[in-house]
Structures are given as C-alpha cells and as structure tokens.
Design a protein around this motif. Structure first.
Motif, mmCIF file in Angstrom:
data_model
loop_
_atom_site.group_PDB
_atom_site.id
_atom_site.type_symbol
_atom_site.label_atom_id
_atom_site.label_comp_id
_atom_site.label_asym_id
_atom_site.label_seq_id
_atom_site.Cartn_x
_atom_site.Cartn_y
_atom_site.Cartn_z
ATOM 1 N N ILE A 138 -16.190 72.631 -77.045
ATOM 2 C CA ILE A 138 -15.723 72.057 -75.794
ATOM 3 C C ILE A 138 -16.375 72.796 -74.634
ATOM 4 O O ILE A 138 -16.241 74.020 -74.513
ATOM 5 C CB ILE A 138 -14.183 72.161 -75.669
ATOM 6 C CG1 ILE A 138 -13.488 71.425 -76.817
ATOM 7 C CG2 ILE A 138 -13.720 71.619 -74.315
ATOM 8 C CD1 ILE A 138 -13.688 69.942 -76.810
ATOM 9 N N ASP A 139 -17.107 72.078 -73.802
ATOM 10 C CA ASP A 139 -17.669 72.620 -72.576
ATOM 11 C C ASP A 139 -16.639 72.374 -71.472
ATOM 12 O O ASP A 139 -16.528 71.279 -70.928
ATOM 13 C CB ASP A 139 -18.995 71.915 -72.246
ATOM 14 C CG ASP A 139 -19.669 72.468 -70.992
ATOM 15 O OD1 ASP A 139 -18.963 73.038 -70.133
ATOM 16 O OD2 ASP A 139 -20.895 72.314 -70.861
ATOM 17 N N VAL A 140 -15.851 73.402 -71.173
ATOM 18 C CA VAL A 140 -14.724 73.266 -70.255
ATOM 19 C C VAL A 140 -15.182 72.909 -68.850
ATOM 20 O O VAL A 140 -14.626 72.021 -68.199
ATOM 21 C CB VAL A 140 -13.893 74.567 -70.230
ATOM 22 C CG1 VAL A 140 -12.737 74.443 -69.234
ATOM 23 C CG2 VAL A 140 -13.371 74.897 -71.616
ATOM 24 N N GLU A 151 -23.390 65.543 -78.567
ATOM 25 C CA GLU A 151 -22.366 65.151 -77.600
ATOM 26 C C GLU A 151 -21.619 63.902 -78.060
ATOM 27 O O GLU A 151 -22.205 62.957 -78.594
ATOM 28 C CB GLU A 151 -22.989 64.896 -76.223
ATOM 29 C CG GLU A 151 -21.957 64.582 -75.147
ATOM 30 C CD GLU A 151 -22.581 64.327 -73.779
ATOM 31 O OE1 GLU A 151 -21.885 63.796 -72.907
ATOM 32 O OE2 GLU A 151 -23.779 64.650 -73.606
ATOM 33 N N VAL A 152 -20.294 63.919 -77.844
ATOM 34 C CA VAL A 152 -19.438 62.778 -78.159
ATOM 35 C C VAL A 152 -18.901 62.219 -76.845
ATOM 36 O O VAL A 152 -18.389 62.959 -76.004
ATOM 37 C CB VAL A 152 -18.250 63.186 -79.048
ATOM 38 C CG1 VAL A 152 -17.408 61.972 -79.403
ATOM 39 C CG2 VAL A 152 -18.737 63.886 -80.296
ATOM 40 N N SER A 153 -19.037 60.917 -76.660
ATOM 41 C CA SER A 153 -18.564 60.283 -75.432
ATOM 42 C C SER A 153 -17.052 60.058 -75.500
ATOM 43 O O SER A 153 -16.569 59.285 -76.329
ATOM 44 C CB SER A 153 -19.283 58.943 -75.212
ATOM 45 O OG SER A 153 -18.807 58.318 -74.032
ATOM 46 N N LEU A 154 -16.308 60.746 -74.645
ATOM 47 C CA LEU A 154 -14.856 60.647 -74.637
ATOM 48 C C LEU A 154 -14.341 60.258 -73.254
ATOM 49 O O LEU A 154 -14.943 60.612 -72.242
ATOM 50 C CB LEU A 154 -14.222 61.994 -75.035
ATOM 51 C CG LEU A 154 -14.578 62.581 -76.402
ATOM 52 C CD1 LEU A 154 -13.914 63.933 -76.571
ATOM 53 C CD2 LEU A 154 -14.170 61.629 -77.532
ATOM 54 N N LEU A 203 -11.575 58.101 -84.517
ATOM 55 C CA LEU A 203 -12.686 57.194 -84.804
ATOM 56 C C LEU A 203 -13.984 57.702 -84.183
ATOM 57 O O LEU A 203 -15.046 57.661 -84.812
ATOM 58 C CB LEU A 203 -12.363 55.792 -84.274
ATOM 59 C CG LEU A 203 -11.265 55.019 -85.027
ATOM 60 C CD1 LEU A 203 -10.942 53.720 -84.287
ATOM 61 C CD2 LEU A 203 -11.709 54.710 -86.453
ATOM 62 N N LYS A 204 -13.893 58.218 -82.953
ATOM 63 C CA LYS A 204 -15.101 58.720 -82.277
ATOM 64 C C LYS A 204 -15.621 60.000 -82.942
ATOM 65 O O LYS A 204 -16.820 60.299 -82.868
ATOM 66 C CB LYS A 204 -14.804 58.970 -80.799
ATOM 67 C CG LYS A 204 -14.606 57.692 -79.995
ATOM 68 C CD LYS A 204 -14.463 57.986 -78.512
ATOM 69 C CE LYS A 204 -14.363 56.695 -77.710
ATOM 70 N NZ LYS A 204 -14.276 56.934 -76.247
ATOM 71 N N MET A 205 -14.710 60.746 -83.578
ATOM 72 C CA MET A 205 -15.121 61.976 -84.248
ATOM 73 C C MET A 205 -15.706 61.705 -85.636
ATOM 74 O O MET A 205 -16.187 62.625 -86.299
ATOM 75 C CB MET A 205 -13.931 62.929 -84.360
ATOM 76 C CG MET A 205 -13.450 63.465 -83.021
ATOM 77 S SD MET A 205 -11.946 64.461 -83.177
ATOM 78 C CE MET A 205 -12.545 65.865 -84.145
#
Length: 224
Positions: A138-140, A151-154, A203-205
């Motif tokens: 996690i890039d805070v 990178e995961v789009s959240l 699902l995204k993970m």
C-alpha cells in the motif's frame, strides 16, 4: 510502527471511543482523558505528539486546559467542539490551538487535519509511505495499491478497506468498525454495503482475494 501518540480529551466516553476507532487503524497510538485536569497530569508521562481536546468539559474545559498547557508546552492542539461560531474558533486559535474541528465530523477530515498539523509542527514527523503484507503493498501517500508489484485499480472505498485490512493483518475488523471508519458514523447504509465492497475487492485481487477471510457474523480479516 506507530505514526505517533495522540491524546484525546473529551468527557463523553462514546466520543473518545469513536475517535480511537478512527485513529488506531491509521497507525496512531491513542491515549485518552475525560477532562483537562486529568489530561495535564498525563502530559509529561505520555509525551503525546498531538492533542485533540473538546471545549465543553467538567472540572477543566478545553480553553483553560490550553492556557495551562501553553505555559510549558508547544504540543500541537486540535479543538474538537459542537460550538461552531466564528468567535469560538478565533478564541481557540488565539489561545494557542493549531486547528479547530466542528462536530459532527467525517473521519477523513479528522485524519487530514491531524496529518496537516503534525507536518506543520516543530516536532519530528515522518509519514509512513508504504505498508506491506504478503504480496500486497500500500502506497499511503499516493493512495495506490500493488499486488506482486503490479498496480491494482481500486475505488476510494476499496482502497480504504484494503488499507485497514493490511494495517491490521491477521486481526478481525468488525463490519461496524469498517463502516464507521470508511463511510463515517452518519452513513445510514447497511452491513451489506461492506459485504458488497469486499466482494468487489476480492475480485480485483484475483488469486490473492482468498487472503481476505470472512469471520461469519462479525467481519473480515486479512490472513498473510
């Protein structure tokens, strides 16, 4: 690793518990007191990095507490009060407070105010830039999430949920705490809102979605 120690002074037990539920997931160590007199006895032992103080309290109110504290300490202070008149804010700031937040408030605004005041303060303050748990990073600072370096789009809510789960990995976070922290205490939705966002997050993970475990009837935890 702690983001710092915050002393919360409020005569309402429920308010102290609420603020603690907001701050602990962000990595802060939280101490509390029910009035200014009690807090003054704790200050030098606890050495807080920041103080959040209510104005209207018995024995010693927030204004009097600030006057006394400023005789010997420059610890940053944020006033928290239901009194939203301009005069009240001006008085608080003139007494030496660093900021003034009016109740009711959203957790995101409180966290932002705290971070801003700490950055401005003369005390050393280092923001944790990344949090890691297994394949998750996690890039805070930039609100970015990575799985195995990709990178995961959240959405903002999904990022908030994942950040809380990572910060408290291997520990249960109840639906109520997730709801209060991510959506705020005034949100009128149901627990199903949390469940739906967790489902989408899993699902995204993709294959790593199984790391988010359901604790039936209670909430969720990230097992890594």
């Amino acid at each position: 690793m702690s983001m710092g120690t915050i002393l919360v002074i409020d005569d309402e037990i429920a308010m102290r518990a609420l603020i603690k539920s907001f701050l602990v997931p962000e990595g802060y160590l939280v101490k509390d007191a029910s009035n200014g007199m009690e807090a003054l006895e704790m200050i030098y032992e606890e050495s807080p990095d920041l103080i959040i103080v209510d104005i209207m309290m018995p024995f010693m109110d927030g204004y009097t507490f600030t006057k006394e504290l400023r005789k010997s300490s420059d610890t940053p202070i944020i006033f928290l009060s239901a009194k939203g008149e301009e005069w009240d804010k001006v008085k608080g700031l003139k007494l030496g407070a660093d900021d003034y937040l009016v109740k009711p408030f959203h957790y995101g605004e409180l966290i932002a105010r705290i971070e801003t005041v700490l950055r401005r303060s003369s005390k050393h303050y280092r923001k944790i830039l990344t949090i890691k748990a297994g394949p998750i990073t996690i890039d805070v600072e930039n609100h970015l999430a990575f799985l195995d370096g990709k990178e995961v789009s959240l959405t903002l809510k999904e990022f908030g949920l994942l950040s809380l789960l990572v910060t408290h990995r291997n520990n249960l976070i109840t639906r109520n705490n997730l709801m209060a922290t991510i959506w705020g205490t005034e949100y009128s939705g149901t627990d199903r809102t949390v469940d739906t966002h967790i489902k989408t997050l899993r699902l995204k993970m993709k294959q790593h979605g199984v790391l988010i475990k359901t604790v039936w009837g209670l909430g969720y935890k990230l097992e890594v």
